[in-house]
Write a protein that holds these residues in place. Structure first.
Motif, PDB file in Angstrom:
ATOM      1  N   MET A   1      39.084  24.992  34.124  1.00 16.41           N
ATOM      2  CA  MET A   1      38.889  25.832  32.945  1.00 16.41           C
ATOM      3  C   MET A   1      37.777  26.837  33.235  1.00 16.41           C
ATOM      4  SD  MET A   1      40.109  26.070  29.850  1.00 16.41           S
ATOM      5  CE  MET A   1      39.722  26.838  28.276  1.00 16.41           C
ATOM      6  N   PRO A   2      38.062  28.126  33.245  1.00 17.18           N
ATOM      7  CA  PRO A   2      37.027  29.116  33.549  1.00 17.18           C
ATOM      8  C   PRO A   2      35.958  29.169  32.463  1.00 17.18           C
ATOM      9  CG  PRO A   2      39.072  30.191  32.896  1.00 17.18           C
ATOM     10  CD  PRO A   2      39.379  28.736  33.045  1.00 17.18           C
ATOM     11  N   ASP A   3      34.741  29.542  32.865  1.00 18.75           N
ATOM     12  CA  ASP A   3      33.629  29.645  31.929  1.00 18.75           C
ATOM     13  C   ASP A   3      33.900  30.745  30.903  1.00 18.75           C
ATOM     14  OD1 ASP A   3      32.485  27.757  33.560  1.00 18.75           O
ATOM     15  OD2 ASP A   3      31.245  29.209  34.647  1.00 18.75           O
ATOM     16  N   ALA A   4      33.298  30.594  29.727  1.00 18.85           N
ATOM     17  CA  ALA A   4      33.517  31.557  28.641  1.00 18.85           C
ATOM     18  C   ALA A   4      33.109  32.974  29.026  1.00 18.85           C
ATOM     19  CB  ALA A   4      32.757  31.110  27.390  1.00 18.85           C
ATOM     20  N   ILE A   5      32.109  33.086  29.897  1.00 19.63           N
ATOM     21  CA  ILE A   5      31.652  34.414  30.294  1.00 19.63           C
ATOM     22  C   ILE A   5      32.769  35.235  30.930  1.00 19.63           C
ATOM     23  CG2 ILE A   5      30.858  33.764  32.597  1.00 19.63           C
ATOM     24  CD1 ILE A   5      28.405  35.512  32.132  1.00 19.63           C
ATOM     25  N   PHE A   6      33.769  34.540  31.469  1.00 14.59           N
ATOM     26  CA  PHE A   6      34.908  35.213  32.080  1.00 14.59           C
ATOM     27  C   PHE A   6      36.168  35.163  31.218  1.00 14.59           C
ATOM     28  CE2 PHE A   6      32.434  33.138  35.549  1.00 14.59           C
ATOM     29  CZ  PHE A   6      31.823  34.290  36.031  1.00 14.59           C
ATOM     30  N   SER A   7      36.280  34.138  30.390  1.00 12.28           N
ATOM     31  CA  SER A   7      37.542  33.909  29.682  1.00 12.28           C
ATOM     32  C   SER A   7      37.510  34.255  28.207  1.00 12.28           C
ATOM     33  CB  SER A   7      37.954  32.432  29.826  1.00 12.28           C
ATOM     34  OG  SER A   7      36.963  31.574  29.281  1.00 12.28           O
ATOM     35  N   HIS A   8      36.331  34.391  27.612  1.00 13.50           N
ATOM     36  CA  HIS A   8      36.254  34.694  26.180  1.00 13.50           C
ATOM     37  C   HIS A   8      36.601  36.155  25.946  1.00 13.50           C
ATOM     38  CE1 HIS A   8      34.638  35.194  22.124  1.00 13.50           C
ATOM     39  NE2 HIS A   8      34.621  33.865  22.026  1.00 13.50           N
ATOM     40  N   ASP A  65      42.922  35.194  39.480  1.00 12.34           N
ATOM     41  CA  ASP A  65      41.806  34.661  38.707  1.00 12.34           C
ATOM     42  C   ASP A  65      42.355  33.779  37.589  1.00 12.34           C
ATOM     43  OD1 ASP A  65      38.622  35.596  38.491  1.00 12.34           O
ATOM     44  OD2 ASP A  65      39.420  34.668  36.671  1.00 12.34           O
ATOM     45  N   PRO A  66      41.659  32.664  37.273  1.00  7.57           N
ATOM     46  CA  PRO A  66      42.134  31.790  36.200  1.00  7.57           C
ATOM     47  C   PRO A  66      41.765  32.271  34.804  1.00  7.57           C
ATOM     48  CG  PRO A  66      40.175  30.855  37.201  1.00  7.57           C
ATOM     49  CD  PRO A  66      40.525  32.075  37.998  1.00  7.57           C
ATOM     50  N   ALA A  67      40.931  33.318  34.706  1.00  8.68           N
ATOM     51  CA  ALA A  67      40.473  33.807  33.404  1.00  8.68           C
ATOM     52  C   ALA A  67      41.307  35.008  32.984  1.00  8.68           C
ATOM     53  CB  ALA A  67      38.994  34.178  33.452  1.00  8.68           C
ATOM     54  N   GLU A  68      42.187  34.802  32.028  1.00  7.25           N
ATOM     55  CA  GLU A  68      43.101  35.871  31.616  1.00  7.25           C
ATOM     56  C   GLU A  68      42.363  37.052  31.009  1.00  7.25           C
ATOM     57  OE1 GLU A  68      47.509  36.214  29.584  1.00  7.25           O
ATOM     58  OE2 GLU A  68      46.341  34.377  29.338  1.00  7.25           O
ATOM     59  N   ALA A  69      41.282  36.796  30.274  1.00  6.63           N
ATOM     60  CA  ALA A  69      40.532  37.891  29.657  1.00  6.63           C
ATOM     61  C   ALA A  69      39.934  38.808  30.716  1.00  6.63           C
ATOM     62  CB  ALA A  69      39.440  37.339  28.745  1.00  6.63           C
ATOM     63  N   SER A  70      39.436  38.230  31.812  1.00  2.00           N
ATOM     64  CA  SER A  70      38.906  39.050  32.904  1.00  2.00           C
ATOM     65  C   SER A  70      40.007  39.850  33.579  1.00  2.00           C
ATOM     66  CB  SER A  70      38.200  38.162  33.936  1.00  2.00           C
ATOM     67  OG  SER A  70      37.003  37.633  33.422  1.00  2.00           O
ATOM     68  N   LEU A  71      41.172  39.236  33.746  1.00  2.00           N
ATOM     69  CA  LEU A  71      42.298  39.952  34.353  1.00  2.00           C
ATOM     70  C   LEU A  71      42.715  41.153  33.512  1.00  2.00           C
ATOM     71  CD1 LEU A  71      44.656  37.175  35.766  1.00  2.00           C
ATOM     72  CD2 LEU A  71      43.273  38.805  37.061  1.00  2.00           C
ATOM     73  N   THR A  80      46.520  53.221  38.965  1.00  2.00           N
ATOM     74  CA  THR A  80      47.762  53.499  39.697  1.00  2.00           C
ATOM     75  C   THR A  80      48.721  52.312  39.649  1.00  2.00           C
ATOM     76  OG1 THR A  80      46.855  52.713  41.796  1.00  2.00           O
ATOM     77  CG2 THR A  80      46.524  55.046  41.254  1.00  2.00           C
ATOM     78  N   GLU A  81      48.272  51.212  39.045  1.00  2.00           N
ATOM     79  CA  GLU A  81      49.081  49.988  38.952  1.00  2.00           C
ATOM     80  C   GLU A  81      49.592  49.553  40.320  1.00  2.00           C
ATOM     81  OE1 GLU A  81      52.103  50.609  36.021  1.00  2.00           O
ATOM     82  OE2 GLU A  81      50.670  50.671  34.366  1.00  2.00           O
ATOM     83  N   SER A  82      48.718  49.673  41.311  1.00  2.00           N
ATOM     84  CA  SER A  82      49.103  49.329  42.682  1.00  2.00           C
ATOM     85  C   SER A  82      48.705  47.919  43.081  1.00  2.00           C
ATOM     86  CB  SER A  82      48.465  50.323  43.658  1.00  2.00           C
ATOM     87  OG  SER A  82      47.039  50.253  43.580  1.00  2.00           O
ATOM     88  N   ILE A  83      47.892  47.262  42.261  1.00  2.00           N
ATOM     89  CA  ILE A  83      47.390  45.930  42.590  1.00  2.00           C
ATOM     90  C   ILE A  83      48.262  44.877  41.911  1.00  2.00           C
ATOM     91  CG2 ILE A  83      45.401  44.377  42.428  1.00  2.00           C
ATOM     92  CD1 ILE A  83      43.647  46.923  42.254  1.00  2.00           C
ATOM     93  N   THR A  84      48.531  43.803  42.622  1.00  2.31           N
ATOM     94  CA  THR A  84      49.243  42.663  42.042  1.00  2.31           C
ATOM     95  C   THR A  84      48.216  41.702  41.462  1.00  2.31           C
ATOM     96  OG1 THR A  84      51.052  42.841  43.651  1.00  2.31           O
ATOM     97  CG2 THR A  84      50.820  40.740  42.490  1.00  2.31           C
ATOM     98  N   TRP A  85      48.307  41.460  40.148  1.00  2.85           N
ATOM     99  CA  TRP A  85      47.365  40.579  39.469  1.00  2.85           C
ATOM    100  C   TRP A  85      48.049  39.253  39.166  1.00  2.85           C
ATOM    101  CZ3 TRP A  85      42.703  42.571  39.827  1.00  2.85           C
ATOM    102  CH2 TRP A  85      42.546  43.968  39.820  1.00  2.85           C
ATOM    103  N   VAL A  86      47.388  38.151  39.522  1.00  2.93           N
ATOM    104  CA  VAL A  86      47.971  36.821  39.339  1.00  2.93           C
ATOM    105  C   VAL A  86      47.027  35.982  38.488  1.00  2.93           C
ATOM    106  CG1 VAL A  86      48.788  34.727  40.474  1.00  2.93           C
ATOM    107  CG2 VAL A  86      49.132  36.962  41.573  1.00  2.93           C
ATOM    108  N   HIS A  87      47.559  35.432  37.412  1.00  3.87           N
ATOM    109  CA  HIS A  87      46.775  34.515  36.575  1.00  3.87           C
ATOM    110  C   HIS A  87      46.910  33.117  37.164  1.00  3.87           C
ATOM    111  CE1 HIS A  87      46.205  32.303  32.510  1.00  3.87           C
ATOM    112  NE2 HIS A  87      45.042  32.486  33.118  1.00  3.87           N
ATOM    113  N   GLY A  88      45.859  32.647  37.813  1.00 12.10           N
ATOM    114  CA  GLY A  88      45.908  31.356  38.471  1.00 12.10           C
ATOM    115  C   GLY A  88      44.738  31.196  39.416  1.00 12.10           C
ATOM    116  N   ASP A  89      44.916  30.379  40.440  1.00  9.96           N
ATOM    117  CA  ASP A  89      43.857  30.160  41.429  1.00  9.96           C
ATOM    118  C   ASP A  89      44.462  30.224  42.831  1.00  9.96           C
ATOM    119  OD1 ASP A  89      45.114  27.689  41.903  1.00  9.96           O
ATOM    120  OD2 ASP A  89      43.775  26.635  40.533  1.00  9.96           O
TER     121      ASP A  89
END
Length: 243
Positions: A1-8, A65-71, A80-89
């Motif tokens: 569970m990611p810390d709130a600083i990243f996930s809130h 990254d496991p923190a969806e809010a940070s993603l 440019t939407e060139s990066i692949t973003w993955v919610h996970g670890d």
């Protein structure tokens, strides 16, 4: 569970403002150039600062990254939407064939148990191509950074952040039970008085411990360097997948 600083949802958008200039990231761009890599996996990419820089340099980048809010913050920077973003670890991005995997900031220290650290190293191993590289940093335990943090605990920082208004941040070291150090950030949003806290714990591993874990999980340590922007405080490990 990611810390709130990243996930809130209220903390992730203000993280970059309090984190300040990321001068440390230039070293990773230089290492990517030195190693001649094209496809990079950013493990624990957070709000995407390094991933965006790597993509702007012409590289193919996957940020996980496991923190969806940070993603969500990271995606807003990817114009440019060139990066692949993955919610996970690291265990969710196998068989990428990446030339390089990186973990910046405190990412390598958030894995508190030996099992979590082992699974992370194994996950990255599977995501790398044969002879691919893993580069990351850790704080030197002997530098005792937590003592500096504790000395600064009385200080408060107030920033005026677009979209959030005035926000006050305080930090408090809550426990030192080596190799673990715990601390709490408290944020007060002055626009409406809402207070949000985030508790974090880091594990401080010795250089020998880190090197032994890398060797045990299919890596060869090529170099251990000082972090150029923080000499004497951190070590940067450059390793290569061997199996």
């Amino acid at each position: 569970m990611p810390d709130a600083i990243f996930s809130h949802p209220r903390l992730a958008p203000v993280y970059d403002a309090f984190d300040g200039d990321r001068d440390d990231l230039t070293a990773y761009l230089n290492i990517a150039d030195e190693l001649g890599v094209d496809r990079v996996l950013d493990v624990g990419c957070g709000t995407g600062c390094l991933a965006v820089l790597l993509a702007e340099s012409g590289r193919t980048v996957v940020g996980v990254d496991p923190a969806e809010a940070s993603l969500e913050v990271a995606k807003s920077k990817d114009r440019t939407e060139s990066i692949t973003w993955v919610h996970g670890d690291a265990t969710t991005v196998s068989a990428l064939g990446a030339d390089l995997a990186v973990m910046t900031g405190n990412v390598a220290q958030v894995f508190l148990t030996d099992d979590d650290w082992m699974r992370t190293l194994q996950g990255i191993h599977g995501a790398l191509r044969p002879s691919g590289y893993l580069v990351f940093e850790t704080r030197r335990p002997e530098r005792r950074a937590w003592e500096e943090w504790a000395a600064a605990d009385a200080a408060q920082v107030i920033l005026d952040i677009p979209g959030s208004g005035l926000v006050e941040q305080r930090r408090e070291v809550t426990d030192v039970s080596l190799p673990f150090v715990s601390f709490r950030y408290t944020y007060r949003f002055l626009s409406d008085g809402v207070v949000v806290t985030s508790d974090s714990t880091l594990r401080f591993r010795s250089r020998d411990e880190v090197e032994s874990s890398l060797i045990a999980h299919g890596y060869r340590v090529l170099d251990v360097r000082e972090a150029p922007d923080r000499p004497g405080r951190e070590l940067v490990f450059i390793s290569e997948r061997t199996t």
